[in-house]
Design an enzyme around this catalytic site. Structure first.
Site, mmCIF file in Angstrom:
data_model
loop_
_atom_site.group_PDB
_atom_site.id
_atom_site.type_symbol
_atom_site.label_atom_id
_atom_site.label_comp_id
_atom_site.label_asym_id
_atom_site.label_seq_id
_atom_site.Cartn_x
_atom_site.Cartn_y
_atom_site.Cartn_z
ATOM 1 C CG ASP A 126 -2.136 -10.705 -2.766
ATOM 2 O OD1 ASP A 126 -2.983 -9.609 -2.661
ATOM 3 O OD2 ASP A 126 -2.493 -11.531 -3.182
ATOM 4 C CE LYS A 161 -6.229 -5.578 8.138
ATOM 5 N NZ LYS A 161 -7.378 -6.131 7.110
ATOM 6 C CG ASP A 187 -3.702 -15.400 -1.545
ATOM 7 O OD1 ASP A 187 -4.532 -14.921 -1.085
ATOM 8 O OD2 ASP A 187 -2.556 -15.539 -1.000
ATOM 9 C CG ASP A 209 -7.726 -12.218 -2.784
ATOM 10 O OD1 ASP A 209 -7.924 -11.105 -2.201
ATOM 11 O OD2 ASP A 209 -6.691 -13.019 -2.566
HETATM 12 P P1 ATP Z 1 -1.248 -10.031 1.416
HETATM 13 O O1 ATP Z 1 -2.589 -9.440 1.295
HETATM 14 O O2 ATP Z 1 -0.215 -9.207 0.940
HETATM 15 O O3 ATP Z 1 -1.193 -11.476 1.198
HETATM 16 P P2 ATP Z 1 -1.360 -10.446 4.541
HETATM 17 O O4 ATP Z 1 -1.241 -12.063 3.998
HETATM 18 O O5 ATP Z 1 -0.481 -10.181 5.401
HETATM 19 O O6 ATP Z 1 -1.051 -9.716 2.955
HETATM 20 P P3 ATP Z 1 -4.087 -10.777 5.772
HETATM 21 O O7 ATP Z 1 -3.859 -12.324 5.363
HETATM 22 O O8 ATP Z 1 -5.285 -10.043 5.234
HETATM 23 O O9 ATP Z 1 -2.674 -10.018 4.570
HETATM 24 O O10 ATP Z 1 -3.417 -10.441 6.846
HETATM 25 C C1 ATP Z 1 -3.658 -9.114 7.529
HETATM 26 C C2 ATP Z 1 -3.233 -9.216 8.947
HETATM 27 O O11 ATP Z 1 -3.840 -10.035 9.666
HETATM 28 C C3 ATP Z 1 -1.776 -9.744 9.067
HETATM 29 O O12 ATP Z 1 -1.110 -8.517 9.140
HETATM 30 C C4 ATP Z 1 -1.710 -10.139 10.567
HETATM 31 O O13 ATP Z 1 -1.619 -9.288 11.327
HETATM 32 C C5 ATP Z 1 -3.181 -10.854 10.609
HETATM 33 N N1 ATP Z 1 -3.207 -12.246 10.081
HETATM 34 C C6 ATP Z 1 -2.869 -12.838 9.217
HETATM 35 N N2 ATP Z 1 -3.049 -14.175 8.992
HETATM 36 C C7 ATP Z 1 -3.496 -14.405 10.512
HETATM 37 C C8 ATP Z 1 -3.911 -15.603 11.165
HETATM 38 N N3 ATP Z 1 -3.761 -16.762 10.602
HETATM 39 N N4 ATP Z 1 -4.432 -15.457 12.326
HETATM 40 C C9 ATP Z 1 -4.463 -14.404 13.057
HETATM 41 N N5 ATP Z 1 -4.196 -12.773 12.481
HETATM 42 C C10 ATP Z 1 -3.575 -13.065 11.051
#
Ligand code: ATP
Length: 944
Positions: A339, A445, A658, A662
């Protein structure tokens, strides 16, 4: 609440939330801290007490009854029988010596196994085991063992239930009860009273040991510890033991094969003895000697202990290994799928700037600047709805830490947004009542919350810009709502890309005023017709150690593939920062999808339509040094597909994760790695390894330890096997060539199960050498005892030792009046002295051998003399034991030895030096002539 038994409430499912609180004598804010303490004293801790186990005795017995021990028992029996039939030939002494060996061997093996098990248990205890509860109206994190009936649990997605509890509040909650019922289909959970169905299926009950797949809620504990449903079945399952790892199984197999060969050789020698007229008993002794000299007795316990000690080293470096086999698999890792957020980056997000009113506004020290000029407070008022959204659209919570301070916990993205909103004090919202939520989802997302305020129903939505901006029909400009034109939409997305290129994580924020009455609104329908409020850009710097760790991986032939949910440009910018892709990305040449042209980035949407063959091509390591693709905007199912494809391609894949989603990827990986800090209980439970610091660099350290332990096992195996040759040659010489027997069976045992033991253990704890991460990963199929190892142990080191030992034996005899061909009385002082010389020669050359075995390629003089204290201790132990064997009456009696003049150690030391010199020469030649193969840096440096 006098009798703890009354805390079990069979009708708890039928009660309303108020009645539940009343029955369990608790309040809406939970128990007070004092009451919780009192109940803890009354009911005892919330732990599962292990049932009584007779494993201790069982294990001890096992060490006396395994295959080799049985051989030794037979040998001892034969010796006593021989003594009975032909007394006075010292056969009983041999019997006693063999019995002593059985005991020492079993005790040592048992001790090693016990120590290994303790080490593994200690590691398990290092996993933080806490739960969130409300106590006295405050959210606090407490050890699970301190949860008591009446406690108000604050449950979140991904958590494991600490106790049996009745829900009094639940939003979008689904649980996985498979730990209890075996059925893994997610089950909905609500807080409403219910009274039909099976107890374990009751929709308003949650049970210890089960997990929350989605949503959140509050629940009152009604059963803890052994009174939980899980506690009842734990009694039945706690005795399950872990099986052997592949390496341990290989060792068992090797020991069996060697034992079988030795058995056959022993039998052959027995027959030859009889045939050449040696008589039954002497022939039997040969047979036994051959067997005992050959079987690598101490191998399995030493391997187990080495693995356990390696897992301790890994824990010191913040990687907690849950199962010993993972230690070995780590050493074979060829690809790490990681990640981005929290693993490569620090997960300490901070809002740095935002975009509203077509302006980029920087936030510094509590003030706003645009184009370098301070924005007056009156202008900033226009952005109030944006800040209101940040303040309300989240699930972060304020909690009290053990030190009394209050902080925010939850998704770091949301905490960052919330802190930003609070810091700038722009949000002075009217009281808002939360009416509902459309939870964040890695596919959509985005997330939304619905609030009721002063007769209005307001929805706030935040999420990835490309998922949210298309849902906006309007935007706020200078405090006014205007229709969203396609130009405006393009401008916003262009700005979002600009932020992303600068490595910012970008979220779009929007709102909607809903006309319906709260009771008529379907939360699922609120995410449309939104009004765009702005973009927020957050910086999450990479961990300091990551660039170096990425470079180390490249040198070690381990590929690093980033799989992130974040924007492709953010992902690429971070990949550049940490050296995963070069600053200027090369032009693609491996059939990437057109949208990814010029940048090695694959998006989730591309992956959906991609053929398996195309994906394989993308994942095939490039020969020309092109970087691996970066995977962005990935949902967990995409990650799963990449991992499965890599595994099908024969890679050994380590995968980080995490969240609850996953779990499948973690399970299907060769090694699942969960985040210890940000990871959910579900991820931690599924994973093989938990990173205590959530840092990518820690995975690399663990791989280093994994490689080192395998090397170490090879080192001590070489060491143990090589001493078998000087032990067996005397018997071969005696049987085939008519030489006097240069070493007696008790003396063989003294080496194998005495002097060799601690130095072997020392080799098992050798720290990783500098070149460990400069060579390619070991193929999964590579055997521990491969040809080079066997040749080096038996035909090089072993033969040299044998030559020195036999040379010393004959030289001593010749210089003390014996001539070739004359018979030698076994009871004569000269024979005892000469066999003692052989014994000394083997032990002294083994001292040099232990140094030689520290590396099969590097000169011992480059390894640091005091690098490994256990080897030095081992050498001291080995020599002390030798002195006891040679110079004490007990040694003389049990092992048929005799005191020797001290000068004898001078020539023997020279012999040992000769072995070391020969091995140094071999290493030098091997390094020189196998240069291409042994220039690991050159071979592994295939990356960019
Ligand atoms: P990784 O997989 O590397 O941990 P990440 O944490 O960015 O990456 P996700 O948590 O799937 O991956 O988030 C994807 C996208 O969703 C983010 O880039 C952001 O635009 C949006 N996002 C993440 N967290 C939130 C949230 N709490 N509320 C709204 N949108 C979110």
């Amino acid at each position: 609440m006098s009798d703890p038994q009354t805390y079990r409430f069979h009708d708890i499912n039928r009660l309303t939330a108020e009645e539940v609180l009343k029955r369990l004598e608790t309040a809406g804010g939970g128990l007070t801290a004092d009451e919780a303490l009192r109940r803890l004293a009354e009911c005892g801790p919330n732990v599962l007490s292990a049932p009584e186990r007779y494993v201790f005795l069982q294990r001890l017995v096992r060490h006396f009854t395994h295959f080799l021990a049985v051989l030794l028992w037979i040998a001892a029996g034969l010796s006593f029988a021989a003594d009975f039939l032909r007394p006075g030939e010292g056969m009983a002494t041999l019997g006693w010596a063999i019995l002593g060996v059985i005991v020492i061997n079993a005790a040592f093996a048992f001790y090693q196994e016990y120590k290994a098990e303790r080490a593994v248990h200690a590691l398990h205890r290092m996993l933080p085991d806490t739960a969130w509860v409300s106590r006295g109206g405050q959210s606090v994190e407490v050890p699970r063992s301190e949860i008591v009936p009446g406690d108000l649990l604050l449950l979140e997605e991904g958590e494991r239930e600490p106790a049996d509890a009745r829900l009094i509040e639940a939003t979008g909650m689904r649980v996985d009860n498979s730990a209890l019922t075996g059925e893994s289909k997610p089950k909905r959970r609500t807080a409403d009273p219910a009274d039909d169905g099976h107890w374990l299926d009751m929709p308003n009950l949650v049970f210890a040991g089960t997990t929350i797949l989605s949503g959140h809620g509050r629940a009152v504990v009604f059963a803890a510890g052994m009174r939980t449903e899980f506690g009842k079945i734990a009694r039945l399952t706690a005795t399950v033991e872990e099986g052997l790892s592949p390496l341990q199984r290989e060792i068992v197999a090797v020991t069996r094969v060697v034992a079988a060969i030795s058995l056959a050789m022993g039998a052959a020698f027995f027959a030859i003895g009889l045939w050449s007229g040696l008589g039954f008993w002497i022939s039997a002794i040969f047979g036994i000697g051959i067997i005992v000299a050959n079987v690598p007795e101490g191998l399995l316990p030493t391997v187990t202990l080495s693995l356990a000690m390696a897992s301790q080293q890994m824990a010191k470096r913040k990687a907690l290994v849950k199962h010993l086999p993972s230690v070995e698999t780590l050493g074979c890792t060829t690809v790490i799928c990681t990640d981005k957020t929290g693993t490569l980056t620090e997960n300490r997000m901070k809002v740095d700037r935002f975009y509203a009113d077509r302006l980029v506004i920087e936030a510094r020290e509590g003030c706003f600047f645009t184009a370098g000029r301070l924005v007056p407070n009156t202008d900033a008022e226009r952005w109030r709805p944006l800040f209101d959204a940040l303040l309300h659209c989240h699930n972060a919570k304020r909690v009290r830490r053990p030190d009394g301070r209050s902080t925010m916990t939850g998704d770091p993205t949301e905490v960052a947004l919330l802190e930003f909103a609070i810091e700038h004090g722009l949000a002075h919202p009217p009281p808002l009542r939360r009416m509902g939520e459309l939870a964040f989802d890695a596919d959509r997302k985005r997330m939304s919350t619905l609030h009721w305020s002063e007769g209005r129903l307001i929805a706030f939505t935040k999420g990835a810009p490309e998922s949210l901006v298309p849902l906006c029909a309007r935007l706020r400009l200078h405090g006014e709502g205007i229709p969203m034109s396609s130009d405006e939409r393009a401008r916003i997305l262009a700005q979002s890309r600009t932020f992303a290129e600068q490595a910012y994580r970008v979220l779009a924020v929007a709102m909607r005023e809903v006309a319906h009455q709260p009771e008529h609104i379907e939360v699922e329908t609120i995410e449309n017709d939104l009004t765009f409020l702005g973009l927020v850009a957050m910086m999450d710097p990479p961990h300091r150690e990551v660039p170096e760790a990425v470079a180390t991986c490249r040198r070690a032939g381990v590929r690093t593939i980033m799989i992130t949910g974040d924007h492709p440009l953010t992902a690429l910018a971070v990949a550049r920062k940490i050296g995963l892709v070069p600053q200027q990305a090369p032009r693609p040449s491996r059939g990437r999808s057109p949208a990814a042209d010029f940048v090695p980035v694959i998006e989730g949407s591309h992956l959906d339509g991609m053929s398996e063959e195309h994906l394989r091509r993308l994942l095939t390591p490039s020969r020309s040094g092109e970087p691996d693709p970066v995977f962005a905007r990935m949902a967990p199912r995409h990650k799963m597909r990449i991992v499965s494809t890599l595994k099908e391609m024969g890679e050994t894949v380590a995968v980080t994760g995490d969240g609850v989603n996953d779990a499948p990827a973690l399970k299907s990986a060769s090694i699942g790695i969960a985040m210890g800090i940000a990871g959910t209980d579900v991820a931690k439970e599924t994973a093989d390894i938990v990173l205590l610091d959530d840092n990518f660099a820690t995975i690399v350290s663990a791989i280093e330890e994994g490689r080192a332990v395998y090397d170490n096992i090879r080192k001590f195996t070489t060491y143990i096997l090589s001493s078998n040759v000087p032990e067996i040659v005397p018997f071969l010489g005696y049987g085939f060539l008519g030489w006097p027997l240069a070493l007696t069976i008790p003396q063989v045992l003294a080496v194998d199960l005495g002097t060799d033991m601690i130095p072997a253990l020392g080799l098992g704890t050798e720290r990783p050498h500098a070149d460990v991460m400069q060579r390619p990963p070991r193929p999964k199929t590579e055997r521990l005892l491969n040809r080079p190892l066997l040749l080096r142990a038996y035909l090089f080191l072993g033969l040299i030792e044998a030559a020195i030992a036999m040379g010393a034996f004959f030289l001593y005899l010749e210089t003390h009046g014996w001539t070739w061909g004359t018979p030698l009385d076994w009871a004569s002082p000269l024979y005892r002295e000469a066999t003692s010389v052989t014994l000394c020669a083997i032990v002294v050359t083994q001292v040099a051998n232990v140094l030689a075995c520290r590396s099969d390629r590097r000169s011992v003089f480059t390894l640091g003399r005091f690098g490994n204290p256990l080897i030095l201790t081992g050498i001291a132990f080995e020599l002390t034991m030798l002195l006891l064997l040679i110079y004490t009456p007990l040694g003389h009696r049990l092992f048929g030895t005799s005191g020797l003049p001290l000068w004898i150690f001078g020539p023997l030391a020279l012999g040992a030096l000769a072995l070391l010199a020969a091995e140094e020469t071999r290493k030098a030649i091997a390094n020189r002539f196998a240069g291409g193969r042994w220039n690991p840096v050159g071979r592994a440096a295939g990356g960019p």
